[in-house]
Design a protein around this motif. Structure first.
Motif, mmCIF file in Angstrom:
data_model
loop_
_atom_site.group_PDB
_atom_site.id
_atom_site.type_symbol
_atom_site.label_atom_id
_atom_site.label_comp_id
_atom_site.label_asym_id
_atom_site.label_seq_id
_atom_site.Cartn_x
_atom_site.Cartn_y
_atom_site.Cartn_z
ATOM 1 N N UNK A 1 0.878 -1.166 0.000
ATOM 2 C CA UNK A 1 0.000 0.000 0.000
ATOM 3 C C UNK A 1 0.911 1.210 0.000
ATOM 4 N N UNK A 2 0.704 2.099 -0.924
ATOM 5 C CA UNK A 2 1.611 3.213 -1.115
ATOM 6 C C UNK A 2 0.803 4.503 -0.982
ATOM 7 N N UNK A 3 1.235 5.360 -0.076
ATOM 8 C CA UNK A 3 0.485 6.598 0.177
ATOM 9 C C UNK A 3 1.268 7.804 -0.320
ATOM 10 N N UNK A 4 0.589 8.720 -0.984
ATOM 11 C CA UNK A 4 1.204 10.008 -1.273
ATOM 12 C C UNK A 4 0.233 11.087 -0.841
ATOM 13 N N UNK A 5 0.563 11.725 0.262
ATOM 14 C CA UNK A 5 -0.376 12.660 0.876
ATOM 15 C C UNK A 5 -0.741 13.813 -0.050
ATOM 16 N N UNK A 6 0.227 14.288 -0.832
ATOM 17 C CA UNK A 6 -0.041 15.489 -1.645
ATOM 18 C C UNK A 6 -1.093 15.242 -2.707
ATOM 19 N N UNK A 7 -1.259 13.991 -3.087
ATOM 20 C CA UNK A 7 -2.236 13.720 -4.136
ATOM 21 C C UNK A 7 -3.656 13.730 -3.597
ATOM 22 N N UNK A 8 -3.804 13.650 -2.299
ATOM 23 C CA UNK A 8 -5.133 13.499 -1.701
ATOM 24 C C UNK A 8 -5.998 14.719 -1.999
ATOM 25 N N UNK A 9 -7.231 14.477 -2.436
ATOM 26 C CA UNK A 9 -8.151 15.574 -2.698
ATOM 27 C C UNK A 9 -9.257 15.633 -1.647
ATOM 28 N N UNK A 10 -9.126 14.818 -0.618
ATOM 29 C CA UNK A 10 -10.062 14.926 0.508
ATOM 30 C C UNK A 10 -11.485 14.492 0.206
ATOM 31 N N UNK A 11 -11.683 13.606 -0.738
ATOM 32 C CA UNK A 11 -13.061 13.236 -1.084
ATOM 33 C C UNK A 11 -13.621 12.179 -0.143
ATOM 34 N N UNK A 12 -12.768 11.513 0.587
ATOM 35 C CA UNK A 12 -13.182 10.483 1.542
ATOM 36 C C UNK A 12 -13.860 9.275 0.893
ATOM 37 N N UNK A 13 -13.571 9.065 -0.369
ATOM 38 C CA UNK A 13 -14.031 7.831 -1.017
ATOM 39 C C UNK A 13 -13.495 6.615 -0.297
ATOM 40 N N UNK A 14 -12.233 6.728 0.117
ATOM 41 C CA UNK A 14 -11.606 5.574 0.754
ATOM 42 C C UNK A 14 -12.384 5.180 1.996
ATOM 43 N N UNK A 15 -12.923 6.193 2.685
ATOM 44 C CA UNK A 15 -13.682 5.870 3.894
ATOM 45 C C UNK A 15 -15.028 5.240 3.544
ATOM 46 N N UNK A 16 -15.677 5.801 2.532
ATOM 47 C CA UNK A 16 -16.948 5.204 2.100
ATOM 48 C C UNK A 16 -16.703 3.771 1.640
ATOM 49 N N UNK A 17 -15.603 3.575 0.905
ATOM 50 C CA UNK A 17 -15.304 2.251 0.371
ATOM 51 C C UNK A 17 -14.943 1.285 1.480
ATOM 52 N N UNK A 18 -14.271 1.803 2.511
ATOM 53 C CA UNK A 18 -13.866 0.944 3.622
ATOM 54 C C UNK A 18 -15.093 0.300 4.256
ATOM 55 N N UNK A 19 -16.168 1.068 4.323
ATOM 56 C CA UNK A 19 -17.396 0.521 4.912
ATOM 57 C C UNK A 19 -17.954 -0.632 4.087
ATOM 58 N N UNK A 20 -17.567 -0.706 2.819
ATOM 59 C CA UNK A 20 -18.119 -1.725 1.937
ATOM 60 C C UNK A 20 -17.385 -3.054 2.056
ATOM 61 N N UNK A 21 -16.222 -3.036 2.715
ATOM 62 C CA UNK A 21 -15.409 -4.246 2.746
ATOM 63 C C UNK A 21 -16.058 -5.331 3.585
ATOM 64 N N UNK A 22 -15.758 -6.544 3.215
ATOM 65 C CA UNK A 22 -16.258 -7.672 3.967
ATOM 66 C C UNK A 22 -15.804 -7.598 5.416
ATOM 67 N N UNK A 23 -16.703 -7.836 6.336
ATOM 68 C CA UNK A 23 -16.406 -7.883 7.758
ATOM 69 C C UNK A 23 -16.105 -6.517 8.373
#
Lengths: 388, 716, 180
Positions: free
Chosen positions: C5-27
């Motif tokens: 998993x590779x993070x680049x903070x400067x690219x982040x646009x703050x949309x929080x898709x990752x958080x919405x998507x995290x809720x979709x994960x199994x378990x």
């Protein structure tokens, strides 16, 4: 004490030895110098001994972990502290009631799971109590006359009851009742483990499902024993007894080493209200940076201690530890370090510059100036991301 | 053909008891590819799975997209037709509802004439449905009054493109090429929040060294990483574009050969931009001279560039001019019709592109044909099987329909797939219009703010319960699949329109058994038009990952890049824009000293009727707020979280203050996704663009006032 | 699994898709396990995503008195096992990066597990799948090393030479599960 310890191979073997010794003595005493031994239960007795040894070894291994040791150590210290008596009693009582007896937190995870777990756990605890009571001879029934039984506990005669009374029926069927609880719970659990995609994510057969099958085997054979006895006129009774005994032996030997070991360590949960968070969700220690309440002093000192023993160096330049900051501030510290925004940059009276030029933006590949053919010298051509 | 489309070697997580159905998101024009997880046995929608092999979005989704499936089986869905009795909605059968509609429609038409009815359409639905809305209004109801919510969205872009290039396709290039461009000039687009999944292309280009010039009064996430952020005053885009062209001309960045060969009006343009010196431009726009110069030089020297814009420049009383001017910048560089270069607008609504081409506009017929063109009327009449004489004349634009209501000319309205009670400007006027109507029918799948005014609410299906095609931001026609059976008693919009047509005695024109039949008729209707879909088929869409229109025949591969040889104007040349400076409809005065601008947040879509019902999105952004620079805030002693009452010449509203330096000192910003007291469109200015009839949402004069105690109303 | 998993903070646009998507994960039980936060909203719209580093020797597991935090054979650090977790929250204080979350209602800790049901099949976790800005990526170990080298080179061109002790400031964040 230390000299005693040195006469054993290890501390663990010392404990195991004493556990076996105490159990043996209790058997000797309860059965009236083995006079009232039930030879049919000999297999169970042996496997129960192995169970006890296994449990002791696992408990010792567990307690040796620095984290566990620290928490247990503080728990005992607090238990001995007179000023904390009220808090201790309250903690023990509330944990025993809500967490262990009612298992409220599992019901919060879902009614189905709550019911399933409650049935399995109390069914198991009940079954174990009866089984151990009988195999170690702690409890037995003596026939006084053809119509009356007497319950003998630790070789002390206690109450008398009619052989066909209601109470007697309940007691004879004790194991059937607890086994039925376990059976329903285990079936629910197996169904959930097969059906629910979510639990499948991290479940492992040997850890999560095998114990359910073992419990299922034990309860089914045990209950079938009764069925055979009551309804089928003892059909295959002898073989069934043997099969049941084998399943129970497997369970007892497996118990300390598999998932079911979470049962004996559950009381540790008392440590949370007793040592750390007295009231749920009420913190008392402020974050070193933002001042938000996030924990309490005892817990942070324990965490620091545990980390130190295990050589985790999480101390910052200013002498504070990462554990002194709330989780949100810790995340921020990491990012600020990463973006090289940790210390004050440039003119402290100017607004904070979040783009300092040291940390290149992820895209900041510079383009050589000859890309722009015909660029004339006088024009400002070097342009770089929003530095102005 | 299978409902699950995936390329070889692409791995997706698929549970044994679920199937994946390949479709696209229901929200913005990006139309991100996604698979919907459906339970095999129950048919229940379980969740979403990224479509890694969709070439435009590569599996990326914004938070709206990730949670889009949650609206399908939402508890708020309308399950049965609702009829208002004594001010309250009562559930009814379809028979009752249709009877009531028939009675009222026929009664009103016999009393006030055919044009007493009107249709207010929308473009968040498939091409098939959008096409049918036009036919429904003109054939089934026979009214001239039809328009759609694209008037508040894309009409300026359409007007500007038609004026400049002769045809309106949102993007002249496929977006997969963006990665190879050298320079992006992005005006009035908060791309990161409104079209998040396009960001990957810009960032990829930036990884290769592309420059970004962002024009926005706010320092948006794109502006933050831009090479130049032109922080202009809202409503001054025409000055900036002219100023940029002034430098392009002066510094010799113009591709003279291209301009001579392919553009008209170059000499007039040179004359016009002559007085837009950097000093003059700076004075008008409020941008520093250095930044203007820097931007012009970067843009001028780039070998490939894409000029992009969105509602920020279009939702102005000069929207068409702005679009034409920014497009002209690209023309001067000779960058249109070439690889990784061109002009693009960010389509706001899901089918904003396709929906505006096929006759929902008051003056348009399918295939981008003009209603004023007798040949077009003749052709479409033949497809529809009506007499050309019966074809109604052009009507009026969306906002002007409410003038007609006030005048008593429009007596009834059918609102389909739209929520003008939130999205129109000067909403109090709109609300009053709805109250004045004799009869209002709304088709929707949630009870929207507009639906609350209705006499009859018809439960429509959501996007997942019907199939069809949409046209995405690039002009690529793509396929939406049916994920589940209609929820409750709901019907698809095309079924609803067909039923009403039947009641109006026009069943022979609306005899559709399935969507494909509509699609076949629709293809035929577009044949030979500017937006020609005749060669698009469902299979071709699957084979080619979508088909770019124009695609005039079945063996035609489609047209990813527009204007390679010639423009679609009569003489084949593009028209450079000759536009002088003009003030926006409202400028700050002593009474109303600041500028209010509006826009989106990433968590909500349009009027918020769908997204305000999704938990995750509401947790992130439950209420509107006003974004303000701390310098402006200190003039009124505002602190973070204080309440601010904003008043314009139309109305006032109160919201919470959010301080940030990432906005101009003279401008405040409020997102527009809420209704009633929380609707910022109570304040916005209905000053219309003379050509596109687009209201000026983005600029109005406002005054601020601190409110000590205030309780925010409920957001739903 | 040889992915990072590779993070680049400067690219982040703050949309929080990752958080919405995290809720979709199994378990994940519809609760996100990752973070997106503003550096300072007053100053700019810079946001950063934050996930678990999947440490090789995780402090959270070390401070757990119940030994409830397990590491899979692929190296993914899982949430506390529900049957073992006693709800003491030591992990949330021990973690140097402030990652584990605690659910007081259900009395359990939960944390990023790299969408174990996806990543164990080499399918990108939901957050990395949907991240529109590629601020979160799920890439090969080699690709990660290449990106890091490029990044260091870029800084050298800029005339900024990393010194011993601050060289980590010159490479982007990376973490994840890989076998060397």
């Amino acid at each position: 004490m230390s000299s005693l310890e040195r006469s054993f191979y290890s501390k663990t073997s010392m404990y195991a030895f004493f556990v076996v010794l105490i159990l043996s003595i209790s058997v000797w005493f309860s059965t009236g110098q083995f006079k009232h031994m039930d030879m049919a239960l000999l297999g169970y007795l042996l496997s129960s001994m192995i169970f006890a040894i296994g449990l002791t070894i696992r408990m010792c291994a567990w307690l040796l972990r620095p984290a566990t040791h620290k928490v247990i150590h503080r728990s005992f210290k607090n238990l001995r502290t007179r000023e904390r008596k009220n808090r201790n009693l309250k903690s023990v009582f509330i944990t025993a009631m809500e967490n262990i007896f009612l298992q409220k937190f599992i019901f919060k995870r879902g009614l189905y799971r709550g019911i399933q777990h409650w049935l399995i756990s109390w069914g198991c605890i009940g079954s174990f109590a009866i089984t151990f009571g009988l195999t170690f001879g702690w409890m037995r029934f003596d026939l006084i006359d053809p119509e009356t039984y007497q319950i003998v506990v630790f070789n002390v005669p206690t109450m008398i009851m009619p052989a066909h009374g209601l109470l007697a029926e309940i007691i004879y069927n004790g194991l059937n009742i607890t086994a039925s609880l376990v059976l329903i719970g285990v079936c629910m659990a197996i169904y959930r483990r097969i059906k629910d995609n979510d639990v499948k994510v991290t479940q492992r057969f040997e850890f999560d499902i095998l114990p359910l099958y073992i419990l299922l085997a034990v309860t089914v054979t045990g209950l079938f024993l009764t069925v055979s006895y009551v309804l089928l006129e003892g059909f295959m009774h002898h073989y069934l007894t043997l099969i049941h005994q084998v399943t129970v032996v497997i369970l007892l030997i497996y118990f300390p080493f598999g998932k079911l070991f979470h049962l004996p360590i559950r009381p540790l949960t008392t440590a949370v209200p007793m040592n750390y968070q007295e009231k749920v969700q009420i913190d008392t220690r402020p974050c070193h940076s933002c001042g938000a309440m996030y924990s309490n002093d005892d817990q942070i000192s324990d965490v620091k201690g545990i980390l130190e023993i295990q050589a985790f160096d999480l101390q910052l330049e200013d002498g504070t530890f990462l554990a002194d900051y709330c989780p949100a501030c810790r995340r921020r510290i990491r990012v600020m370090k990463q973006l090289n925004l940790g210390g004050p940059q440039g003119n402290p009276f100017q607004p904070i510059e979040t783009r300092n030029g040291i940390q290149m933006s992820g895209f900041g590949k510079k383009r050589s100036e000859d890309f722009y053919e015909g660029s004339n010298e006088s024009e400002q051509t070097t342009v770089h991301g929003g530095d102005q | 053909m299978s409902d699950f489309v995936a390329k070889k070697g692409v791995k997706n997580l698929q549970h044994k008891d679920e199937k994946l159905i390949t479709t696209h998101c229901c929200y913005c024009g990006m139309q991100c590819g996604m698979h919907i997880r459906v339970h095999k046995r129950t048919g229940e929608v379980r969740g979403v799975e990224p479509r890694y092999d969709w070439p435009v979005t590569m599996g990326k989704m914004c938070p709206k997209g990730v949670t889009a499936y949650q609206t399908i089986e939402h508890e708020d869905r309308i399950k049965k037709p609702l009829i208002k009795k004594n001010g309250k909605f009562v559930e009814a059968s379809w028979e009752e509802a249709l009877d009531l509609i028939e009675k009222n429609y026929k009664g009103l038409q016999s009393k006030y004439g055919k044009d007493a009815l009107s249709v207010f359409g929308g473009v968040s639905m498939t091409n098939e449905k959008c096409y049918l809305v036009g036919k429904y209004a003109r054939v089934a109801l026979g009214t001239r009054y039809i328009d759609y919510n694209g008037r508040f969205c894309m009409s300026s872009a359409a007007g500007g493109f038609i004026r400049t290039f002769g045809v309106d396709r949102g993007s002249t290039l496929p977006w997969t090429e963006l990665e190879h461009s050298d320079c992006f000039f992005m005006a009035g687009s908060n791309t990161a929040e409104c079209h998040p999944t396009s960001i990957q292309w810009f960032w990829k280009a930036k990884d290769k060294g592309a420059k970004m010039i962002v024009v926005d009064p706010r320092e948006t996430p794109t502006a933050r990483v831009a090479d130049v952020h032109l922080d202009l005053k809202p409503g001054t885009d025409s000055a900036l574009a002219n100023g940029m062209m002034h430098i392009l001309v002066k510094e010799g960045y113009v591709d003279e050969a291209y301009v001579q060969e392919r553009c008209n009006n170059y000499e007039q343009l040179k004359e016009q931009v002559a007085h837009f010196t950097p000093e003059y431009t700076s004075e008008k726009t409020g941008i520093s001279i250095e930044k203007i110069l820097k931007a012009a030089h970067i843009f001028g020297r780039s070998k490939r560039s894409v000029v992009m814009f969105a509602r920020g420049v279009e939702q102005q009383s000069k929207g068409v001019d702005n679009v034409a001017l920014y497009s002209s910048m690209s023309l001067l560089k000779g960058h249109i019709g070439k690889f990784a270069s061109g002009v693009a607008t960010f389509t706001g609504q899901g089918n904003g592109q396709g929906g505006r081409e096929h006759g929902q506009k008051s003056d348009l017929l399918p295939g981008y044909r003009k209603l004023t063109d007798p040949e077009a009327v003749k052709y479409i009449s033949s497809v529809w099987g009506i007499d050309p004489e019966e074809m109604p004349k052009p009507g009026v634009s969306a906002y002007e329909m409410f003038d007609e209501i006030q005048k008593g000319n429009i007596r009834a309205m059918h609102v389909i797939c739209s929520n003008p009670a939130v999205s129109a400007p000067n909403t109090e006027y709109i609300w009053d219009g709805f109250k004045k109507l004799d009869f209002l029918v709304v088709s929707d799948f949630f009870l929207s703010e507009t639906a609350e005014y209705a006499d009859v609410v018809l439960p429509a299906t959501s996007w997942a319960e019907d199939e069809g095609t949409t046209t995405n931001i690039e002009g690529r026609v793509i396929r939406i699949r049916k994920v589940r059976e209609p929820y409750g008693d709901s019907k698809t919009d095309w079924q609803i329109m067909s039923e009403i047509a039947k009641r109006m005695g026009k069943e022979k024109h609306f005899d559709y058994k399935n969507v494909s039949e509509i699609f076949e008729e629709f293809r035929l209707a577009t044949k030979g038009g500017k937006a020609d879909y005749y060669g698009v088929t469902y299979d071709k869409i699957d084979e080619q990952d979508g088909v770019f229109w124009p695609c005039p025949s079945e063996d035609h591969p489609g047209t990813p890049t527009m204007f390679k040889e010639r423009f679609a104007t009569e003489d084949g040349k593009a028209n450079l824009a000759i536009v002088d400076w003009r003030e926006p409809g409202e400028i700050p005065t002593e009474d109303y000293p600041h500028i209010l601008t509006t826009g989106r947040v990433v968590y909500h879509y349009l009027s918020g009727n769908q997204t305000r019902r999704v938990n995750f999105l509401m947790e992130q952004c439950p209420l509107p707020y006003v974004e303000m620079h701390p310098e402006l805030a200190s003039q009124y002693n505002f602190q973070d979280g204080d309440f601010c009452k904003l008043t314009t010449r139309r109305s006032s509203m109160t919201v919470e203050v959010k301080l940030t330096k990432a906005i101009r000192e003279d401008t405040v910003f409020i997102p527009y996704h809420w209704g009633k007291e929380l609707s910022v469109n109570q304040l916005t200015n209905p000053c219309l663009d003379p050509i596109s009839r687009m209201p000026e949402f983005k600029v109005c004069a406002v005054k601020l006032q601190k409110i000590a105690e205030y309780e925010m109303p409920s957001p739903i | 699994m040889n992915k990072i998993m590779y993070l680049e903070f400067e690219r982040c646009i703050g949309c929080r898709s990752c958080q919405a998507a995290c809720r979709e994960c199994g378990d994940h039980d519809a609760k996100e396990r990752n973070y997106v936060e503003y550096v300072d909203f007053m100053e700019s719209r810079q946001t950063y995503p934050m996930l678990c580093m999947q440490c090789k020797d995780p402090a959270c597991a070390r401070v757990c008195p119940a030994n409830a935090i397990q590491i899979t054979e692929e190296g993914v650090v899982l949430s506390a096992m529900e049957e073992k977790c006693i709800g003491c929250r030591n992990c949330t204080f021990g973690c140097p990066f402030g990652i584990p979350k605690f659910d007081f209602e259900e009395n359990k800790m939960y944390k990023c597990d790299m969408c174990y049901d996806r990543s164990k099949h080499d399918i990108a976790p939901m957050c990395a799948s949907v991240c529109p800005s590629d601020a979160i990526r799920f890439i090969d170990y080699d690709e990660m090393m290449q990106l890091r080298r490029k990044r260091t080179q870029m800084n050298l061109i800029e005339g900024k030479k990393p010194q011993e002790g601050n060289k980590w400031e010159y490479v982007p964040e990376f973490f994840g599960v890989y076998s060397d």
